[in-house]
Write an enzyme that holds these catalytic residues in place. Structure first.
Site, PDB file in Angstrom:
ATOM      1  N   TYR A 186       0.824  -1.218   0.000  1.00  0.00           N
ATOM      2  CA  TYR A 186       0.000   0.000   0.000  1.00  0.00           C
ATOM      3  C   TYR A 186       0.861   1.274   0.000  1.00  0.00           C
ATOM      4  CZ  TYR A 186      -4.519  -2.223   1.159  1.00  0.00           C
ATOM      5  OH  TYR A 186      -5.691  -2.938   1.143  1.00  0.00           O
ATOM      6  N   GLY A 188       4.189   1.696  -0.339  1.00  0.00           N
ATOM      7  CA  GLY A 188       5.183   1.750  -1.407  1.00  0.00           C
ATOM      8  C   GLY A 188       4.575   2.234  -2.710  1.00  0.00           C
ATOM      9  N   LEU A 189       3.424   1.687  -3.082  1.00  0.00           N
ATOM     10  CA  LEU A 189       2.853   2.028  -4.393  1.00  0.00           C
ATOM     11  C   LEU A 189       2.216   3.422  -4.396  1.00  0.00           C
ATOM     12  CD1 LEU A 189       1.484  -1.464  -5.444  1.00  0.00           C
ATOM     13  CD2 LEU A 189       3.655  -0.379  -6.034  1.00  0.00           C
ATOM     14  N   GLU A 190       1.616   3.818  -3.270  1.00  0.00           N
ATOM     15  CA  GLU A 190       1.059   5.178  -3.236  1.00  0.00           C
ATOM     16  C   GLU A 190       2.186   6.218  -3.304  1.00  0.00           C
ATOM     17  OE1 GLU A 190      -3.190   4.375  -0.907  1.00  0.00           O
ATOM     18  OE2 GLU A 190      -1.723   5.673   0.064  1.00  0.00           O
ATOM     19  N   MET A 322      -4.656  -3.341   9.025  1.00  0.00           N
ATOM     20  CA  MET A 322      -4.226  -2.062   9.623  1.00  0.00           C
ATOM     21  C   MET A 322      -4.814  -0.931   8.791  1.00  0.00           C
ATOM     22  SD  MET A 322      -0.325  -2.821  10.625  1.00  0.00           S
ATOM     23  CE  MET A 322       0.096  -3.226  12.306  1.00  0.00           C
ATOM     24  N   HIS A 448     -27.575   6.239 -15.319  1.00  0.00           N
ATOM     25  CA  HIS A 448     -26.774   6.241 -16.545  1.00  0.00           C
ATOM     26  C   HIS A 448     -26.436   7.680 -16.922  1.00  0.00           C
ATOM     27  CE1 HIS A 448     -25.339   5.160 -20.509  1.00  0.00           C
ATOM     28  NE2 HIS A 448     -26.099   6.145 -20.996  1.00  0.00           N
TER      29      HIS A 448
HETATM   30  P1  FAD Z   1      -2.763   5.396  15.078  1.00  0.00           P
HETATM   31  O1  FAD Z   1      -3.428   6.202  14.054  1.00  0.00           O
HETATM   32  O2  FAD Z   1      -1.369   4.950  14.837  1.00  0.00           O
HETATM   33  O3  FAD Z   1      -2.820   6.256  16.415  1.00  0.00           O
HETATM   34  C1  FAD Z   1      -2.185   5.865  17.583  1.00  0.00           C
HETATM   35  C2  FAD Z   1      -1.825   7.099  18.370  1.00  0.00           C
HETATM   36  O4  FAD Z   1      -1.388   6.695  19.658  1.00  0.00           O
HETATM   37  C3  FAD Z   1      -0.665   7.903  17.782  1.00  0.00           C
HETATM   38  O5  FAD Z   1      -1.057   9.237  17.562  1.00  0.00           O
HETATM   39  C4  FAD Z   1       0.441   7.819  18.827  1.00  0.00           C
HETATM   40  O6  FAD Z   1       1.175   9.029  18.959  1.00  0.00           O
HETATM   41  C5  FAD Z   1      -0.354   7.550  20.078  1.00  0.00           C
HETATM   42  N1  FAD Z   1       0.387   6.839  21.128  1.00  0.00           N
HETATM   43  C6  FAD Z   1       1.098   5.682  21.009  1.00  0.00           C
HETATM   44  N2  FAD Z   1       1.562   5.289  22.206  1.00  0.00           N
HETATM   45  C7  FAD Z   1       1.141   6.224  23.098  1.00  0.00           C
HETATM   46  C8  FAD Z   1       1.293   6.372  24.504  1.00  0.00           C
HETATM   47  N3  FAD Z   1       1.943   5.473  25.247  1.00  0.00           N
HETATM   48  N4  FAD Z   1       0.744   7.458  25.087  1.00  0.00           N
HETATM   49  C9  FAD Z   1       0.069   8.383  24.353  1.00  0.00           C
HETATM   50  N5  FAD Z   1      -0.121   8.277  23.045  1.00  0.00           N
HETATM   51  C10 FAD Z   1       0.397   7.204  22.418  1.00  0.00           C
HETATM   52  N6  FAD Z   1      -5.494   3.508   6.339  1.00  0.00           N
HETATM   53  C11 FAD Z   1      -6.611   3.655   5.615  1.00  0.00           C
HETATM   54  O7  FAD Z   1      -7.655   3.099   5.987  1.00  0.00           O
HETATM   55  N7  FAD Z   1      -6.630   4.407   4.473  1.00  0.00           N
HETATM   56  C12 FAD Z   1      -5.521   5.036   4.020  1.00  0.00           C
HETATM   57  O8  FAD Z   1      -5.566   5.703   2.991  1.00  0.00           O
HETATM   58  C13 FAD Z   1      -4.320   4.892   4.755  1.00  0.00           C
HETATM   59  N8  FAD Z   1      -3.195   5.497   4.334  1.00  0.00           N
HETATM   60  C14 FAD Z   1      -2.056   5.379   5.092  1.00  0.00           C
HETATM   61  C15 FAD Z   1      -0.905   6.002   4.629  1.00  0.00           C
HETATM   62  C16 FAD Z   1       0.257   5.912   5.355  1.00  0.00           C
HETATM   63  C17 FAD Z   1       1.505   6.600   4.857  1.00  0.00           C
HETATM   64  C18 FAD Z   1       0.274   5.186   6.591  1.00  0.00           C
HETATM   65  C19 FAD Z   1       1.527   5.099   7.414  1.00  0.00           C
HETATM   66  C20 FAD Z   1      -0.871   4.542   7.047  1.00  0.00           C
HETATM   67  C21 FAD Z   1      -2.047   4.633   6.296  1.00  0.00           C
HETATM   68  N9  FAD Z   1      -3.214   3.999   6.696  1.00  0.00           N
HETATM   69  C22 FAD Z   1      -4.352   4.108   5.952  1.00  0.00           C
HETATM   70  C23 FAD Z   1      -3.282   3.208   7.933  1.00  0.00           C
HETATM   71  C24 FAD Z   1      -3.908   4.034   9.075  1.00  0.00           C
HETATM   72  O9  FAD Z   1      -3.163   5.206   9.249  1.00  0.00           O
HETATM   73  C25 FAD Z   1      -3.936   3.212  10.351  1.00  0.00           C
HETATM   74  O10 FAD Z   1      -4.591   1.993  10.125  1.00  0.00           O
HETATM   75  C26 FAD Z   1      -4.684   3.971  11.441  1.00  0.00           C
HETATM   76  O11 FAD Z   1      -4.085   5.210  11.700  1.00  0.00           O
HETATM   77  C27 FAD Z   1      -4.729   3.135  12.726  1.00  0.00           C
HETATM   78  O12 FAD Z   1      -5.410   3.844  13.710  1.00  0.00           O
HETATM   79  P2  FAD Z   1      -5.097   3.638  15.253  1.00  0.00           P
HETATM   80  O13 FAD Z   1      -5.984   4.584  15.975  1.00  0.00           O
HETATM   81  O14 FAD Z   1      -5.144   2.211  15.591  1.00  0.00           O
HETATM   82  O15 FAD Z   1      -3.568   4.081  15.444  1.00  0.00           O
HETATM   83  P1  NAI Z   2       2.162  -3.735   3.097  1.00  0.00           P
HETATM   84  O1  NAI Z   2       2.007  -4.891   3.986  1.00  0.00           O
HETATM   85  O2  NAI Z   2       1.002  -3.192   2.370  1.00  0.00           O
HETATM   86  O3  NAI Z   2       3.282  -4.048   2.007  1.00  0.00           O
HETATM   87  C1  NAI Z   2       4.572  -4.426   2.368  1.00  0.00           C
HETATM   88  C2  NAI Z   2       5.240  -5.067   1.176  1.00  0.00           C
HETATM   89  O4  NAI Z   2       6.602  -5.248   1.495  1.00  0.00           O
HETATM   90  C3  NAI Z   2       4.681  -6.437   0.815  1.00  0.00           C
HETATM   91  O5  NAI Z   2       4.474  -6.489  -0.561  1.00  0.00           O
HETATM   92  C4  NAI Z   2       5.756  -7.387   1.297  1.00  0.00           C
HETATM   93  O6  NAI Z   2       5.815  -8.583   0.544  1.00  0.00           O
HETATM   94  C5  NAI Z   2       6.993  -6.551   1.076  1.00  0.00           C
HETATM   95  N1  NAI Z   2       8.156  -6.924   1.885  1.00  0.00           N
HETATM   96  C6  NAI Z   2       8.167  -7.383   3.165  1.00  0.00           C
HETATM   97  N2  NAI Z   2       9.446  -7.578   3.566  1.00  0.00           N
HETATM   98  C7  NAI Z   2      10.233  -7.209   2.524  1.00  0.00           C
HETATM   99  C8  NAI Z   2      11.635  -7.149   2.329  1.00  0.00           C
HETATM  100  N3  NAI Z   2      12.490  -7.499   3.292  1.00  0.00           N
HETATM  101  N4  NAI Z   2      12.105  -6.726   1.127  1.00  0.00           N
HETATM  102  C9  NAI Z   2      11.262  -6.357   0.136  1.00  0.00           C
HETATM  103  N5  NAI Z   2       9.914  -6.385   0.278  1.00  0.00           N
HETATM  104  C10 NAI Z   2       9.410  -6.795   1.461  1.00  0.00           C
HETATM  105  O7  NAI Z   2       2.851  -2.611   4.035  1.00  0.00           O
HETATM  106  P2  NAI Z   2       3.087  -1.061   3.818  1.00  0.00           P
HETATM  107  O8  NAI Z   2       3.018  -0.708   2.392  1.00  0.00           O
HETATM  108  O9  NAI Z   2       4.310  -0.737   4.593  1.00  0.00           O
HETATM  109  O10 NAI Z   2       1.846  -0.442   4.547  1.00  0.00           O
HETATM  110  C11 NAI Z   2       1.548  -0.797   5.896  1.00  0.00           C
HETATM  111  C12 NAI Z   2       0.088  -0.809   6.112  1.00  0.00           C
HETATM  112  O11 NAI Z   2      -0.428   0.513   6.189  1.00  0.00           O
HETATM  113  C13 NAI Z   2      -0.713  -1.469   4.997  1.00  0.00           C
HETATM  114  O12 NAI Z   2      -0.716  -2.860   5.102  1.00  0.00           O
HETATM  115  C14 NAI Z   2      -2.053  -0.892   5.210  1.00  0.00           C
HETATM  116  O13 NAI Z   2      -2.702  -1.627   6.209  1.00  0.00           O
HETATM  117  C15 NAI Z   2      -1.753   0.511   5.714  1.00  0.00           C
HETATM  118  N6  NAI Z   2      -1.896   1.473   4.617  1.00  0.00           N
HETATM  119  C16 NAI Z   2      -3.099   1.594   4.001  1.00  0.00           C
HETATM  120  C17 NAI Z   2      -3.265   2.442   2.950  1.00  0.00           C
HETATM  121  C18 NAI Z   2      -4.589   2.520   2.304  1.00  0.00           C
HETATM  122  O14 NAI Z   2      -5.551   2.035   2.876  1.00  0.00           O
HETATM  123  N7  NAI Z   2      -4.700   3.105   1.128  1.00  0.00           N
HETATM  124  C19 NAI Z   2      -2.179   3.269   2.443  1.00  0.00           C
HETATM  125  C20 NAI Z   2      -0.949   3.063   3.155  1.00  0.00           C
HETATM  126  C21 NAI Z   2      -0.845   2.206   4.204  1.00  0.00           C
END
Ligand code: FAD
Ligand code: NAI
Length: 469
Positions: A186, A188-190, A322, A448
């Site tokens: 996810y 990596g490709l975005e 996640m 449509h």
């Molecule tokens: P988090 O959002 O990680 O929140 C946890 C919070 O807890 C953090 O703010 C942290 O600071 C806080 N925290 C941790 N430990 C403590 C502590 N001891 N005391 C106080 N605070 C603490 N998901 C999607 O559905 N769609 C997307 O388009 C998408 N894009 C993403 C793009 C990227 C680059 C990344 C990294 C993730 C993306 N995700 C996406 C995944 C999504 O962000 C997570 O699944 C989501 O944020 C998880 O929510 P959460 O509340 O479990 O944790």
């Molecule tokens: P990912 O699990 O989506 O992809 C990780 C990739 O890395 C897999 O293809 C895996 O085979 C590969 N990989 C693992 N070990 C490797 C290695 N040693 N060398 C080379 N390749 C390896 O994880 P990613 O992209 O880091 O995102 C984490 C999570 O965040 C996602 O799984 C998703 O749950 C969430 N996310 C969601 C988005 C969305 O909903 N649009 C956008 C970005 C993140």
């Protein structure tokens, strides 16, 4: 003994934690949310979903202006990238939305307590702010929603400048000449799409022999072909064994995943995106009696109860996809359960969307999963080349694929690659949630001309009777 201050203390203010806090407050609980960031919204709003989608949208406009508008008879010249402005816009979107959560907290009378939370004992949470004195909160129940962090790769040391995680990739101050992405999932490709559109040469190094593991295999192949046409190079079945940084950039050591001769690959920026792992550092889980599994996820039962009484957990720090919407839904249901209500989540109906161009969206089972489970299914497929709105808008890449049970016709899964796939998928999510059949989708009147008609046609195709193909 002094009075217990709160009904619920939530640790973590991401989509899981802040949504749980709001729902608990709606249900009449006195709630505090401990978040160590100054802003609310967690990974998603601060360094995840939102900033990445802002940059995807801006870079798409840059791409469109350079390469697509001319086909529509719209001539533009002198298209230039103002990266600083693009980043500033992204930062404003983030600031507005995180500020919006702070407003919602005030509206719902939730105490936002800034600092790092540690569970000191049953119903006791100690909060240490970055500066100043620690404070102890007493509460009936505790909800852990501390999320996840980028998984490390031995030999590849992140400095968030030349070797970055998604957080650094959202903050680069110039377009890399050559970006190497480790992991074709996810993130990596975005991010490959963002920086590729802005002018970087992009190489994705992926350990497996395919991209996006877990996605329907046919869709993943099609997806890879489209990304390659956009200029992204893939090195599949390859592992990174080390990275050396110098002033010029980074030299990566690569090897075939199955073993073989090593080689090097030079670039100026590396994005490490090989998955995320639960983040529970400093929470004091062990002392509190909260058990984790072998991968560090907090163990919970179907009511989000951990192994310690009065402590619940949701979101990225517990098993499951996640995704922000999964965390949010768990937050709502968990708060309702703590309030004595009942609720459940249908984990078979959680959509996943990759927000690249085109988008890729999925819900339910893949063909591979159905085969493995020995379920008999029928496939209905419809290409966007045969959809009139897609033709009118020049959005013909991709298709809709619906998988339905051979005997009952129940929709078991749907996989869409194409423009707006992330919105289109919700029609099928709703049908799966209601236990509906492909025939149900086929009989719904679809406006449509819309892209949604391709979903209807795919449902008709399950029974071999699409109209426009
Ligand atoms: P988090 O959002 O990680 O929140 C946890 C919070 O807890 C953090 O703010 C942290 O600071 C806080 N925290 C941790 N430990 C403590 C502590 N001891 N005391 C106080 N605070 C603490 N998901 C999607 O559905 N769609 C997307 O388009 C998408 N894009 C993403 C793009 C990227 C680059 C990344 C990294 C993730 C993306 N995700 C996406 C995944 C999504 O962000 C997570 O699944 C989501 O944020 C998880 O929510 P959460 O509340 O479990 O944790
Ligand atoms: P990912 O699990 O989506 O992809 C990780 C990739 O890395 C897999 O293809 C895996 O085979 C590969 N990989 C693992 N070990 C490797 C290695 N040693 N060398 C080379 N390749 C390896 O994880 P990613 O992209 O880091 O995102 C984490 C999570 O965040 C996602 O799984 C998703 O749950 C969430 N996310 C969601 C988005 C969305 O909903 N649009 C956008 C970005 C993140």
């Amino acid at each position: 003994m002094s009075e217990i201050e709160y009904d619920l203390v939530v640790i973590g203010g991401g989509p899981g934690g802040y949504v749980a806090a709001i729902r608990a407050a709606q249900l009449g609980m006195k709630v505090a949310c401990v978040e160590k960031r100054v802003t609310l919204g967690g990974t998603c709003l601060n360094v995840g979903c939102i900033p990445s989608k802002a940059l995807l949208n801006s870079s798409e406009k840059f791409e469109e202006a350079q390469h697509e508008l001319a086909d529509h008879g719209v001539s533009v010249s002198g298209v230039k990238l103002d990266l600083k402005k693009m980043m500033a816009r992204k930062d404003k979107v983030v600031a507005d939305l995180t500020g919006g959560i702070a407003f919602l907290f005030k509206k719902n009378k939730i105490d936002h307590i800034i600092g790092s939370g540690t569970i000191e004992g049953p119903g006791v949470v100690k909060v240490k702010p970055a500066k100043g004195k620690a404070r102890t909160l007493t509460t009936e129940d505790i909800l852990i929603a501390t999320g996840s962090e980028s998984a490390p790769l031995p030999g590849v040391e992140v400095d968030e400048k030349k070797i970055v995680t998604s957080t650094g990739a959202l903050e680069l101050t110039k377009v890399p000449k050559h970006l190497v992405v480790i992991g074709a999932g996810y993130i990596g490709l975005e991010m490959a799409s963002v920086w590729g559109r802005l002018g970087a040469k992009v190489t994705c190094v992926e350990f497996l022999n395919r991209i996006t593991p877990g996605m329907d295999g046919e869709v993943a192949k099609h997806f890879q072909r489209i990304l390659q046409k956009q200029g992204i190079e893939f090195r599949l079945g390859t592992k990174v064994t080390g990275a050396a940084t110098n002033r010029a950039g980074v030299t990566l050591s690569l090897e075939p995943a199955k073993g073989g001769d090593a080689e090097t690959l030079k670039c100026d920026v590396v994005l490490l995106s090989i998955g995320r792992r639960p983040y529970t550092e400093g929470l004091g889980l062990k002392a509190a009696g909260v058990e984790t599994d072998e991968r560090g996820f907090i163990k919970i039962d179907e009511h989000f109860r951990t192994t310690a009484s009065g402590i619940y957990a949701i979101g990225d720090c517990v098993p499951g996809p996640m995704l922000a919407h999964k965390a949010e839904d768990e937050g709502v249901v968990c708060a309702e359960i703590i309030a004595g209500q009942s609720g459940h989540i249908n984990y078979d109906a959680i959509p996943g969307v990759v927000y690249t161009w085109p988008e890729v969206a999925a819900v339910g089972k893949t063909e591979e999963a159905l085969k493995e489970a020995g379920v008999e299914y029928r496939i209905g497929k419809f290409p966007f080349t045969a959809n009139s709105r897609a033709r009118a808008n020049d959005l013909t890449d991709g298709f809709v694929k619906i998988l339905a049970d051979t005997k009952t016709d129940a929709v078991l899964g749907a996989h869409i690659i194409g423009a707006d796939a992330g919105n289109l998928i919700h029609e099928v999510v709703a049908v799966i949630e209601f236990g509906g059949a492909a025939e149900d989708i086929a009989r719904i009147c679809h406006a449509h001309p819309t892209l949604n008609e391709a979903v209807k046609e795919a449902a008709l195709a399950v029974d071999g009777r699409p109209i426009h193909m």
